[in-house]
Design an enzyme around this catalytic site. Sequence first.
Site, PDB file in Angstrom:
ATOM      1  N   GLU A  87      44.246  14.758  13.467  1.00 52.11           N
ATOM      2  CA  GLU A  87      43.116  16.093  13.153  1.00 52.11           C
ATOM      3  C   GLU A  87      41.846  15.027  13.306  1.00 52.11           C
ATOM      4  OE1 GLU A  87      44.399  18.889  12.720  1.00 52.11           O
ATOM      5  OE2 GLU A  87      46.822  18.704  12.718  1.00 52.11           O
ATOM      6  N   CYS A 129      35.860  19.389   8.421  1.00 55.02           N
ATOM      7  CA  CYS A 129      36.120  19.161   9.425  1.00 55.02           C
ATOM      8  C   CYS A 129      35.514  21.135  10.121  1.00 55.02           C
ATOM      9  CB  CYS A 129      37.258  19.073   9.758  1.00 55.02           C
ATOM     10  SG  CYS A 129      38.117  19.599   8.453  1.00 55.02           S
TER      11      CYS A 129
END
Length: 486
Positions: free
Chosen positions: A252, A286
Amino acid sequence: MTLLDASRWSGQIFSSGWKAAHGGVRSVVEPATGDELERIGLADATDIAQAAEAAAQAQHGWAEASFQERAAVLRRAGQLFEQHADEFIEWIVREAGGIPPKGQFEVGIAAEECYQAAALPAHVLGAILPTTEARLSLAKRVPVGVVGVISPFNFPLILGIRSVAPALALGNAVLFKPDPRTAVCGGVSIMRVFEEAGLPPGLLQLLPGGAEAGEALVTHPLVRVISFTGSTPAGRKVGELAGRHLKRAHLELGGNSALLVLDDADVAKAASAGAFGSFNHQGQICMTTGRHLVHDRIADEYISVLADKAAHLPVGNPAKDPVALGPVIDAHQRDRIHELVTSSVAGGARLRAGGTYEGLFYQATVLDQVQPATPAWSEEVFGPVAPVMRFSSDDEAVALASAGEYGLSLGIITRDPMRGLALAERIPTGIVHINDQTVNDEPAAPFGGVGASGTGSRFGGPDANIEAFTDTRWITMRGEVPPYPF
Ligand code: NAD
């Protein structure tokens, strides 16, 4: 005594118990003040090897434990997060520089991750398969054994627990390596919760450390699956190493998510959403809104509302004052943000707000007159910076939003949700929010990105977690051995 009482863990790692580390100790520093808050142990390859051996041994019994037993530990862990929320929040504020609502959000999600993981051991974990033979043919999901979890500094509690909880619930042991900059709020906190929740020793080992410790974890033969959350460059290295050692790696990674504001949008609401998307937790997320794409017709108004908001958001020490933005994590991160902003301005972008800092406190920043090659537009900034670009047609918006290697999250703001959905279908991304900004997280939703944002694997919800943290075994059973021509 409090759950996070430092007398238990100060200067140590957890390897079947709190102990001194071969890798030494490191200061836990408060970014807002530079003060040393505590000390933690640093794991090296020797510590990781010892922890892996113990974890692999403990895992067999845990996988054989009844599903009720595993579920009960996860439920108790969820309760402990709720009961001790104030302690966790205080550490998130002081060690990670988050404002208190960010801490509350993290702790709430951590508890929910545990409750949802508690349902996994009783979930359907297999299927009866068709077969042409006189036998029973089954597919069964089995624990992978030892899982390695590597997490970043920005939302350290959520990004650790979202792998630790489901991996444990499904019968695995976990070697957990948080970022050393946030190893208390994103490491010790999780470790202490599971210790108090009655998790048998060896099943969760806390091994803070840097890249070297991470690589030792990825390459250790007993670690079979890696769950990595962090930057794209580090993720590439982890992926390469995992591939060489024939391990599954869930990656991720970074993002540079776009928010499209269409010509029919309510500008005040859109700018408010855009400000939250770019400045929440100093842009260190993110899914942060890294690119604002605004229709020509409303762009002037949008930018002026956004710049006005940015100029008025208070920045300071979240442990002392009611601020909207705390410090960024360290000087290295601040200097990178500032370099991207100043080089963007030197290249022709117009500074509409911010662009300055004091210590680690970076002002919310808005950039106008941005081009596709402007550094703060084309790269992930990971700071409180909102670059705005204009577009004049849906096709142009799709082309601009699709440019670049990342594909994590996408927001589209329009009074016509079906138009928004149709546009989203044309843009590569792992996550889409129609009429919302790009930063959203829920434990039940399958989180993940495409392209340079990750391998397309997902965390969240039973299907994604079972896929991530189990292997499939094909099993057949006959009443008797069949005859063979040999
Ligand atoms: P980073 O990649 O430098 O560090 C993340 C973790 O990886 C840390 O624990 C670090 O010690 C470890 N690490 C670093 N190099 C390693 C290596 N070679 N081998 C093994 N482990 C290694 O990330 P960062 O810059 O501190 O964090 C911010 C980045 O993380 C941003 O790019 C952000 O977008 C990304 N991120 C992604 C998600 C997501 O879910 N997609 C969530 C949060 C943050």
